[in-house]
Motif scaffolding. Structure first.
Motif, PDB file in Angstrom:
ATOM      1  N   ILE A  28      56.918  28.839  36.490  1.00 45.10           N
ATOM      2  CA  ILE A  28      56.133  28.226  37.361  1.00 45.10           C
ATOM      3  C   ILE A  28      56.081  28.973  38.522  1.00 45.10           C
ATOM      4  CG2 ILE A  28      56.262  25.724  36.395  1.00 45.10           C
ATOM      5  CD1 ILE A  28      58.272  25.022  38.902  1.00 45.10           C
ATOM      6  N   VAL A  29      57.109  29.630  38.784  1.00 44.76           N
ATOM      7  CA  VAL A  29      57.121  30.629  40.239  1.00 44.76           C
ATOM      8  C   VAL A  29      56.086  31.753  39.841  1.00 44.76           C
ATOM      9  CG1 VAL A  29      58.399  32.410  41.384  1.00 44.76           C
ATOM     10  CG2 VAL A  29      59.372  30.039  41.062  1.00 44.76           C
ATOM     11  N   ARG A  30      56.318  32.400  38.760  1.00 43.83           N
ATOM     12  CA  ARG A  30      55.287  33.355  38.564  1.00 43.83           C
ATOM     13  C   ARG A  30      53.829  33.047  38.262  1.00 43.83           C
ATOM     14  NH1 ARG A  30      55.475  37.651  33.194  1.00 43.83           N
ATOM     15  NH2 ARG A  30      54.219  39.038  34.137  1.00 43.83           N
ATOM     16  N   MET A  31      53.536  31.742  37.790  1.00 41.06           N
ATOM     17  CA  MET A  31      52.252  31.324  37.850  1.00 41.06           C
ATOM     18  C   MET A  31      51.672  30.773  39.190  1.00 41.06           C
ATOM     19  SD  MET A  31      52.479  28.694  34.485  1.00 41.06           S
ATOM     20  CE  MET A  31      50.743  28.068  34.970  1.00 41.06           C
ATOM     21  N   GLU A  32      52.730  30.681  40.282  1.00 39.27           N
ATOM     22  CA  GLU A  32      52.288  30.533  41.941  1.00 39.27           C
ATOM     23  C   GLU A  32      51.578  29.258  41.780  1.00 39.27           C
ATOM     24  OE1 GLU A  32      49.884  33.805  42.797  1.00 39.27           O
ATOM     25  OE2 GLU A  32      51.735  35.375  42.826  1.00 39.27           O
TER      26      GLU A  32
END
Length: 92
Positions: A23-27
């Motif tokens: 979810i961090v990479r997906m922003e």
């Protein structure tokens, strides 16, 4: 490691099963803040009708809540058709 780094590291462990990405990479996490053990953030699912919004939000609350120094977690939900309902479940 700073508290902010620890929060981001924990959040990066949450994987969206639809995309296989963290979810961090997906922003989809915004305005992450911590003050005296109180963590707040904005969760914006990738779609207003995201089928995984409830489970991802719950995972966020559980993961952050499991950090030893965290006393409370407040999640504001945006860009989701049932944002008010989900937010009320998370923040009781």
């Amino acid at each position: 490691m700073s508290r902010r780094d620890e929060l981001e590291q924990v959040l990066s462990q949450i994987i969206d099963p639809e995309t296989g990405l963290s979810i961090v990479r997906m922003e989809i996490i915004h305005d992450l803040a911590e003050h005296d053990g109180k963590v707040s953030l904005v969760f914006r699912p990738s779609s207003p009708v995201c089928p995984m919004a409830y489970s991802l939000a719950n995972a966020i609350k559980q993961k952050i809540g499991s950090i030893e120094w965290v006393d409370s977690v407040t999640i504001n939900v945006e860009n989701f058709v049932r944002a008010d309902h989900l937010q009320s479940l998370l923040n009781g």
